[in-house]
Design a protein around this motif. Structure first.
Motif, PDB file in Angstrom:
ATOM      1  N   UNK A  68       1.117  -1.464  -0.426  1.00  0.00           N
ATOM      2  CA  UNK A  68      -0.385   0.009   0.291  1.00  0.00           C
ATOM      3  C   UNK A  68       0.812   1.303  -0.092  1.00  0.00           C
ATOM      4  N   UNK A  69       1.010   1.955  -0.801  1.00  0.00           N
ATOM      5  CA  UNK A  69       2.077   3.060  -1.252  1.00  0.00           C
ATOM      6  C   UNK A  69       3.401   2.370  -0.880  1.00  0.00           C
ATOM      7  N   UNK A  70       4.125   3.479   0.248  1.00  0.00           N
ATOM      8  CA  UNK A  70       5.075   2.955  -0.398  1.00  0.00           C
ATOM      9  C   UNK A  70       5.472   1.414   1.009  1.00  0.00           C
ATOM     10  N   UNK A  71       3.899   0.824   1.911  1.00  0.00           N
ATOM     11  CA  UNK A  71       4.542   0.039   2.600  1.00  0.00           C
ATOM     12  C   UNK A  71       4.201  -1.044   2.245  1.00  0.00           C
ATOM     13  N   UNK A  85       3.211  -4.486   2.730  1.00  0.00           N
ATOM     14  CA  UNK A  85       1.726  -5.408   4.023  1.00  0.00           C
ATOM     15  C   UNK A  85       2.623  -6.786   3.832  1.00  0.00           C
ATOM     16  N   UNK A  96      -1.822  -4.585  11.399  1.00  0.00           N
ATOM     17  CA  UNK A  96      -0.775  -4.926  10.543  1.00  0.00           C
ATOM     18  C   UNK A  96       0.262  -5.537   9.921  1.00  0.00           C
ATOM     19  N   UNK A 155      -4.525  -8.800   4.767  1.00  0.00           N
ATOM     20  CA  UNK A 155      -4.017  -8.688   3.273  1.00  0.00           C
ATOM     21  C   UNK A 155      -4.439  -9.767   2.809  1.00  0.00           C
ATOM     22  N   UNK A 164      -8.821  -7.531  -2.002  1.00  0.00           N
ATOM     23  CA  UNK A 164      -7.729  -6.464  -2.755  1.00  0.00           C
ATOM     24  C   UNK A 164      -7.105  -7.170  -4.376  1.00  0.00           C
ATOM     25  N   UNK A 195      -7.195   6.613   9.989  1.00  0.00           N
ATOM     26  CA  UNK A 195      -5.812   6.074   9.082  1.00  0.00           C
ATOM     27  C   UNK A 195      -5.502   4.848   9.840  1.00  0.00           C
TER      28      UNK A 195
END
Lengths: 499, 316
Positions: free
Chosen positions: A15-18, A20, A41, A46, A55, A401
């Motif tokens: 997700x973006x730069x992270x 998962x 997390x 996910x 997803x 968030x």
């Protein structure tokens, strides 16, 4: 043919730069209940959401029975033989029970463009009967049923077509004991039919008793897969956290005298249809627990004491004689409340951490002319968010968030900032991982020692037994007994009073 | 899932930056473009344009508060109408009485709206659409045969200093209240999640009631400026004001559902942008039909850009 049902091969998702999920690979067998655990997390949801088409994974493969699958939505995943029961409500308002069960598969009942509602209802009723949920009627609107029954409908929806893999994502935290038993029964049935259950839960004892195999994820990385017969709770915790979990979990003391000073007296409180004639006293420095089935009315106790119940009768009186009948009075008299419905009642989701923490303390933060300065609000929010070690990018980050555990920390930071003396905590550790749970328990213990009084309402019997000086057990809207803190107290003596 | 959402948060940050700078960029662009297209005649008639800003900007301040907490108000035009008639009728006696009367008339209609919205729990846009027609009917009844004329005295007050002074005062006081008291934070919180705000100890019903009364009062004050400008109230006085305000606020970058992303600059930039835009289009010699069409398109684009989709469901 091999026993392997699903091969997860190098699955990654960012997700973006992270990241998962980072190159996760492991196998899941036929005819097993396979638990997926890890802290908030760690990537459990996910992974299963990618599998179920919610997803879309970045790369890697899911190989089901030797054939690669790549579902783009839930209906397609269903057709491949994968279904999912999600943590929150997965049924849609405004549709009937039958329409919910066959959502996305209505075509089976359509002939020449016309839906045969009668046939659909008949089939749904047959299924409900087969599952033993006779009291739910296929033609009723789903809105007429409570959270619990709607979850049962979801079980039918996710399993009636005998899928090869059923994902159950943290569903049990939202269910009462009866609902859980119902779910366990069907998990076992699925296993006996040779199909697979992927089971996500934070409740380690539940994971150990229910599952055959356990896979641990940490920060999106695959850690290990173990047989549940070959590991214990501490071993799992160690795998999840990556180090030994040290220090006390619950409070360790027994036999301490609670002060006789009464800080809040609840007299003959009733809320029509929910609770009847509830009376009790809360002492200074006491942790008073409320246990029961989720429909026992115990969740209303917190609201009633906070002045937030609609249509309440009876009296809630503080030691100085103040009566609590509305929320502003409660807050100005140092009462705090955290709701079970964290996202709707405890926090303003689309709002910054700063404003969420400062909201009840605005009067205190203003200068003589009631003017507020940004810097003061910011430093106030920052101080208490940090005190709770909230994981955040800054106090301007939106609460929506944050993870469940961090959201709860923001709620608690708000009330610690307000320096509340009476805390009404409804399901304070719901859906929260071990480390944050431990933080919250230690915080409660510290508050207790500094003379603050706590009411803890919880569906987790272990934490009630571990934390409370007294436990009041609720049944059908009334008090059905009271248990004192002792080392010999076990879950069975509570359950006996609950049902 | 704290870490997981980091990427999404960064994207959000860039998006927010674009959102917050778009209106001001739009305003500058529109000013430059129209001045070039009209060969500078727009700059020459700046006084005329300024004269049209006051009423919209003052009333938009009240509606800004309402929209911040997630409500809407379609009765602004009718409030303006009634208050204008009251100002006209009282202007013969005493000018301060006229101002006070206008404010009071606006506040009363605001309270009327608030009663049905807060006490009877009817959605605000339904209530205010009803009151829009109701009070427009009253205005037609009172001003159809002949416009209600104000005393000639009001023309003494038709100076830039007074009109600008009133506008600036309203803006400054509103800004101070919104930005430096708990009021602003409470309003934004109600817009972002009313139930949770109530559970944080805010008397949400009281705040909601107050805001409608306040907004009515502010528009009542704007009615004075309106009468000073026009001298009389016709049957159409104030009509379409609600749409003008709504378009102005949205052009200023206001999310239509209110909440945490609201900024006070929305009022100022939005009102300026709206008035410059309409005047520019008129000077370009566009027909009224064509203007409405272009306005509609621009409005739709801005709503699409600024709509806060996460909280759209909370429009009250």
């Amino acid at each position: 043919m091999s026993d392997i049902r699903l091969e997860v091969k190098n699955v990654s998702k960012s997700f973006g730069i992270t990241k998962a999920l980072d190159e996760v690979s492991f196998n899941i067998n036929k005819g097993e209940i396979h638990a997926l655990i890890g802290e908030n997390g760690s990537g459990k949801s996910t992974l299963t959401n990618s599998l179920a088409g919610i997803y879309h994974k970045d790369h890697g493969q899911f190989i089901l029975d030797g054939k690669e699958i790549d579902p783009v939505n839930q209906v397609e995943a269903n057709n491949e033989g994968i279904s999912i029961i999600v943590q929150e409500l997965g049924t849609l308002d405004g549709l009937t029970v039958a329409e919910n069960i066959f959502l996305g598969h209505e075509n089976a009942f359509v002939k020449m463009g016309i839906k045969n509602t009668a046939a659909m209802n008949r089939k749904a009723n047959e299924l409900l009967k087969k599952y033993g949920f006779d009291r739910i009627k296929a033609s009723d609107m789903i809105d007429d049923y409570n959270f619990e029954d709607r979850k049962l409908v979801e079980i039918v929806k996710a399993t009636y077509f005998d899928p090869k893999i059923v994902v159950i994502d943290e569903t049990t935290t939202a269910l009462s004991r009866e609902g859980r038993d119902e779910l366990y029964k069907h998990m076992k049935r699925i296993r006996e039919e040779g199909n697979t259950v992927i089971f996500i839960s934070h409740d380690l004892p539940e994971v150990l008793t229910m599952s055959d195999t356990i896979t641990v994820l940490r920060d999106g990385i695959y850690i290990d897969t173990v047989k549940s017969s070959e590991i214990d709770e501490d071993g799992l915790k160690k795998l999840m956290v990556g180090r030994e979990v040290t220090g006390a979990y619950y409070r360790a003391d027994y036999g301490e005298e609670v002060s006789s000073e009464v800080v809040m007296r609840v007299e003959e409180v009733s809320v029509p249809g929910i609770i009847r004639n509830i009376s009790f006293e809360l002492h200074k420095g006491e942790i008073l627990g409320f246990g029961g089935l989720s429909e026992s009315g115990m969740h209303e106790i917190g609201k009633a004491c906070f002045g937030a119940s609609f249509d309440r009768t009876g009296r809630v009186v503080l030691s100085d004689g103040t009566q609590i009948n509305d929320i502003p009075t409660a807050i100005s008299h140092s009462i705090a409340y955290t709701s079970k419905d964290r996202d709707n009642e405890s926090l303003v989701m689309n709002q910054s951490i700063r404003d969420n923490i400062c909201l009840p303390s605005l009067d205190k933060l203003g200068n003589k002319a009631h003017m507020l300065s940004d810097r003061k609000l910011r430093s106030f929010a920052d101080e208490y968010a940090k005190k709770m070690s909230t994981k955040m990018q800054g106090v301007d980050q939106f609460v929506s968030n944050l993870s469940g555990g961090n959201k709860q920390k923001v709620v608690l930071a708000r009330w610690i900032g307000k320096d509340s003396d009476i805390l009404l905590l409804d399901s304070p550790t719901r859906g929260i991982d071990i480390k944050v749970k431990q933080d919250i328990y230690q915080l409660m213990d510290k508050m207790r020692k500094s003379g603050k009084s706590i009411i803890m309402i919880s569906e987790e019997l272990a934490e009630l037994i571990g934390m409370c000086d007294r436990i009041i057990v609720m049944k059908d809207g009334s008090i059905n007994g009271e248990l004192k803190r002792s080392e010999s107290l076990d879950e069975n003596s509570l359950i006996a009073k609950m049902v | 899932m704290n870490d997981v959402k980091t990427g999404a948060f960064n994207k959000q940050f860039v998006y927010n930056l674009i959102r917050s700078s778009l209106p001001i960029i739009g305003l500058i662009t529109v000013c430059i473009v129209f001045n070039i297209l009209t060969h500078g005649s727009m700059w020459n008639s700046r006084k005329l344009i300024l004269n049209q800003i006051y009423v919209v900007m003052i009333s938009a301040t009240g509606v800004f508060f309402i929209m911040t907490m997630g409500g809407l108000d379609f009765s602004q035009g009718s409030i303006m109408g009634i208050a204008s008639i009251v100002v006209c009728m009282l202007s013969g006696k005493n000018i301060f009485l006229a101002i006070l009367g206008g404010i009071l008339a606006g506040a009363v209609i605001g309270a009327f709206n608030a009663f049905f919205y807060v006490k009877r729990k009817i959605k605000s846009f339904i209530v205010t659409i009803c009151t829009m027609f109701l009070f427009r009917g009253v205005i037609k009844y009172m001003a159809s045969n002949s416009p209600v004329a104000a005393s000639m005295k009001v023309y003494d007050y038709d100076t830039t200093a007074i009109k600008l002074g009133i506008t600036a005062t309203v803006l400054i006081i509103s800004f101070m209240i919104f930005r430096f008291t708990g009021f602003g934070i409470k309003l934004k919180a109600i817009g972002a999640g009313e139930k949770a705000t109530k559970f944080a100890g805010v008397r949400t019903d009281r705040v909601k009631f107050l805001i409608y009364v306040l907004s009515g009062a502010i528009t009542g004050l704007a009615a004075f400026v309106n009468i000073v400008k026009n001298g009389s109230a016709t049957a159409n006085v104030g009509s379409q004001l609600e749409t003008q305000i709504l378009i102005a606020l949205v052009l200023g970058g206001m999310p239509i559902s209110g909440g945490a992303k609201v900024r006070f600059e929305n009022v100022i930039v939005g009102s300026l942008l709206y008035v410059v835009l309409t005047n520019g289009l008129i000077m370009m010699g566009l027909s009224t039909q064509m203007m409405q069409l272009i306005q509609g398109v621009i409005f739709l684009i801005f709503v699409a850009i600024f709509a806060d989709r996460e909280s759209l469901s909370v429009i009250k």
